[in-house]
Design a protein around this motif. Structure first.
Motif, PDB file in Angstrom:
ATOM      1  N   TYR A  40      37.765  63.690  11.429  1.00  0.00           N
ATOM      2  CA  TYR A  40      36.941  63.115  12.494  1.00  0.00           C
ATOM      3  C   TYR A  40      35.877  62.255  11.832  1.00  0.00           C
ATOM      4  O   TYR A  40      35.052  62.760  11.071  1.00  0.00           O
ATOM      5  CB  TYR A  40      36.284  64.212  13.328  1.00  0.00           C
ATOM      6  CG  TYR A  40      37.257  65.162  13.977  1.00  0.00           C
ATOM      7  CD1 TYR A  40      37.547  65.083  15.330  1.00  0.00           C
ATOM      8  CD2 TYR A  40      37.888  66.162  13.226  1.00  0.00           C
ATOM      9  CE1 TYR A  40      38.439  65.971  15.934  1.00  0.00           C
ATOM     10  CE2 TYR A  40      38.783  67.044  13.812  1.00  0.00           C
ATOM     11  CZ  TYR A  40      39.049  66.939  15.169  1.00  0.00           C
ATOM     12  OH  TYR A  40      39.942  67.813  15.758  1.00  0.00           O
ATOM     13  N   THR A  41      35.894  60.962  12.142  1.00  0.00           N
ATOM     14  CA  THR A  41      35.021  59.997  11.474  1.00  0.00           C
ATOM     15  C   THR A  41      34.273  59.175  12.512  1.00  0.00           C
ATOM     16  O   THR A  41      34.869  58.705  13.493  1.00  0.00           O
ATOM     17  CB  THR A  41      35.846  59.070  10.565  1.00  0.00           C
ATOM     18  OG1 THR A  41      36.593  59.864   9.633  1.00  0.00           O
ATOM     19  CG2 THR A  41      34.948  58.103   9.799  1.00  0.00           C
TER      20      THR A  41
ATOM     21  N   ILE B 123      45.372  70.614  19.249  1.00  0.00           N
ATOM     22  CA  ILE B 123      43.910  70.556  19.417  1.00  0.00           C
ATOM     23  C   ILE B 123      43.355  69.134  19.314  1.00  0.00           C
ATOM     24  O   ILE B 123      42.178  68.907  19.587  1.00  0.00           O
ATOM     25  CB  ILE B 123      43.206  71.464  18.394  1.00  0.00           C
ATOM     26  CG1 ILE B 123      43.489  71.033  16.944  1.00  0.00           C
ATOM     27  CG2 ILE B 123      43.631  72.909  18.600  1.00  0.00           C
ATOM     28  CD1 ILE B 123      42.480  70.143  16.326  1.00  0.00           C
ATOM     29  N   TRP B 124      44.179  68.187  18.965  1.00  0.00           N
ATOM     30  CA  TRP B 124      43.764  66.811  18.672  1.00  0.00           C
ATOM     31  C   TRP B 124      42.927  66.182  19.786  1.00  0.00           C
ATOM     32  O   TRP B 124      41.732  65.911  19.634  1.00  0.00           O
ATOM     33  CB  TRP B 124      45.019  65.990  18.369  1.00  0.00           C
ATOM     34  CG  TRP B 124      44.835  64.503  18.244  1.00  0.00           C
ATOM     35  CD1 TRP B 124      43.680  63.811  18.066  1.00  0.00           C
ATOM     36  CD2 TRP B 124      45.875  63.528  18.289  1.00  0.00           C
ATOM     37  NE1 TRP B 124      43.930  62.461  18.001  1.00  0.00           N
ATOM     38  CE2 TRP B 124      45.282  62.258  18.132  1.00  0.00           C
ATOM     39  CE3 TRP B 124      47.265  63.603  18.441  1.00  0.00           C
ATOM     40  CZ2 TRP B 124      46.012  61.080  18.133  1.00  0.00           C
ATOM     41  CZ3 TRP B 124      47.999  62.429  18.439  1.00  0.00           C
ATOM     42  CH2 TRP B 124      47.364  61.179  18.281  1.00  0.00           C
TER      43      TRP B 124
ATOM     44  N   LYS C 179      36.841  58.300  15.371  1.00  0.00           N
ATOM     45  CA  LYS C 179      38.196  58.105  14.882  1.00  0.00           C
ATOM     46  C   LYS C 179      38.764  59.432  14.410  1.00  0.00           C
ATOM     47  O   LYS C 179      38.182  60.109  13.572  1.00  0.00           O
ATOM     48  CB  LYS C 179      38.190  57.110  13.707  1.00  0.00           C
ATOM     49  CG  LYS C 179      39.553  56.853  13.089  1.00  0.00           C
ATOM     50  CD  LYS C 179      39.442  55.905  11.924  1.00  0.00           C
ATOM     51  CE  LYS C 179      40.793  55.664  11.268  1.00  0.00           C
ATOM     52  NZ  LYS C 179      40.662  54.731  10.098  1.00  0.00           N
ATOM     53  N   VAL C 180      39.891  59.817  15.002  1.00  0.00           N
ATOM     54  CA  VAL C 180      40.570  61.039  14.590  1.00  0.00           C
ATOM     55  C   VAL C 180      41.898  60.656  13.952  1.00  0.00           C
ATOM     56  O   VAL C 180      42.699  59.931  14.537  1.00  0.00           O
ATOM     57  CB  VAL C 180      40.804  61.994  15.782  1.00  0.00           C
ATOM     58  CG1 VAL C 180      41.497  63.264  15.312  1.00  0.00           C
ATOM     59  CG2 VAL C 180      39.483  62.329  16.459  1.00  0.00           C
ATOM     60  N   LYS C 181      42.102  61.152  12.755  1.00  0.00           N
ATOM     61  CA  LYS C 181      43.310  60.804  12.012  1.00  0.00           C
ATOM     62  C   LYS C 181      44.067  62.063  11.619  1.00  0.00           C
ATOM     63  O   LYS C 181      43.472  63.008  11.098  1.00  0.00           O
ATOM     64  CB  LYS C 181      42.934  59.996  10.764  1.00  0.00           C
ATOM     65  CG  LYS C 181      44.124  59.466   9.980  1.00  0.00           C
ATOM     66  CD  LYS C 181      43.644  58.599   8.804  1.00  0.00           C
ATOM     67  CE  LYS C 181      44.818  58.064   8.010  1.00  0.00           C
ATOM     68  NZ  LYS C 181      44.352  57.234   6.850  1.00  0.00           N
TER      69      LYS C 181
ATOM     70  N   ARG D 249      27.871  55.316  10.366  1.00  0.00           N
ATOM     71  CA  ARG D 249      29.174  54.708  10.631  1.00  0.00           C
ATOM     72  C   ARG D 249      30.082  54.908   9.414  1.00  0.00           C
ATOM     73  O   ARG D 249      29.676  54.719   8.277  1.00  0.00           O
ATOM     74  CB  ARG D 249      28.998  53.216  10.909  1.00  0.00           C
ATOM     75  CG  ARG D 249      30.301  52.475  11.153  1.00  0.00           C
ATOM     76  CD  ARG D 249      30.052  51.000  11.310  1.00  0.00           C
ATOM     77  NE  ARG D 249      31.305  50.280  11.493  1.00  0.00           N
ATOM     78  CZ  ARG D 249      31.416  48.956  11.521  1.00  0.00           C
ATOM     79  NH1 ARG D 249      30.327  48.201  11.382  1.00  0.00           N
ATOM     80  NH2 ARG D 249      32.586  48.396  11.695  1.00  0.00           N
ATOM     81  N   GLY D 250      31.311  55.340   9.678  1.00  0.00           N
ATOM     82  CA  GLY D 250      32.275  55.546   8.608  1.00  0.00           C
ATOM     83  C   GLY D 250      32.207  56.902   7.956  1.00  0.00           C
ATOM     84  O   GLY D 250      32.994  57.191   7.039  1.00  0.00           O
TER      85      GLY D 250
END
Length: 282
Positions: free
Chosen positions: A38-39, A92-93, A275-277, A75-76
């Motif tokens: 999680y970003t 869970i995403w 952002k979730v990766k 940020r980031g």
């Protein structure tokens, strides 16, 4: 800190996955090991990371990176990372992403509001109303706490706030002001807050000796007059400004020297962009 029950934590996910993940099952990838990160896509105050960590645990996801609610993230910056099986990560995403984006959005907006107010009035208390979105009170309250505010009222049971609507049944403001000392004796541990909508009633409330005077939709100039009147009389009455206060005017209201700013707009913070990766462990 706000406490979520085990049932509430579980429901965050089961609302999205009531039975099983059909896509992951059909692709037969559930047992593969992977990570989820999680970003922040912009600077924000994070909130509800503790709840996500608890969700991780329920789904046998190991937490590798964790940062607590209430801190500012650049940020980031990655503030959560979990490792587990692909089946659990996909379950869970979206639920955790939605929880974080709504909570961080409220926390970030609250932080901005509090910062604007305290820049001109360091002692002002910024508090939020009980008009949270239905079934979302715990998330909202946790988020405004993370942003530096406090709840004005968590419900009807713990504070006394007299509105004109109450006094329509009681017999009006005049009777209420006459009976105020008698009313105070009925709840000696509590402060009596009274909301008024015009200057005449505000001045009468000061003379009557209310504990907290809440000014509903008063202009900045009117709030200043009431604050001045209280200070001149040297009475121990706190003044709260409420109604229509937001980022565009909170600093001006704070500059009046008002003790409390009551608002709802913090709950309408734009959801944060996180952002979730997901990916396999290589």
């Amino acid at each position: 800190m706000i406490v979520f029950t085990e049932e509430e934590i579980e429901k965050i996910v089961t609302d999205d996955v009531p039975y099983f993940d059909l896509t992951t099952t059909i692709l037969d990838i559930g047992d593969k090991e992977g990570i989820i990160t999680y970003t922040a896509r912009h600077e924000m105050i994070i909130c509800c990371t503790e709840e996500v960590k608890r969700i991780f645990k329920k789904f046998d996801i190991e937490t590798e990176i964790f940062k607590p609610s209430g801190i500012k993230i650049s940020r980031g910056e990655t503030f959560l990372l979990g490792k587990g099986k692909a089946e659990s990560l996909h379950k869970i995403w979206k639920a955790t992403q939605s929880l974080l984006e709504y909570a961080c959005g409220i926390a970030t907006k609250t932080y901005k509001l509090v910062s604007l107010a305290r820049k001109v009035n360091p002692d002002v208390s910024v508090v939020t109303t009980r008009k949270t979105f239905p079934l979302g009170k715990k998330i909202c309250i946790k988020a405004i706490l993370a942003g530096g505010a406090l709840p004005h009222r968590l419900g009807l049971s713990e504070t006394i706030l007299v509105f004109g609507e109450h006094l329509n049944f009681y017999g009006g403001y005049e009777r209420f002001f006459q009976d105020l000392e008698k009313i105070k004796k009925r709840a000696v541990e509590k402060k009596i807050t009274v909301e008024v909508k015009d200057m005449e009633l505000a001045l009468k409330a000061i003379e009557a000796g209310v504990d907290i005077l809440q000014l509903d939709k008063f202009s900045i100039e009117e709030v200043q007059k009431v604050v001045n009147a209280v200070r001149q009389k040297q009475v121990n009455i706190k003044v709260a400004a409420a109604g229509g206060i937001n980022e565009s005017n909170i600093a001006d209201y704070a500059a009046t020297g008002v003790d409390i700013i009551v608002l709802t707009c913090a709950y309408f913070g734009k959801p944060a962009d996180i952002k979730v990766k997901l990916g396999p462990i290589l």
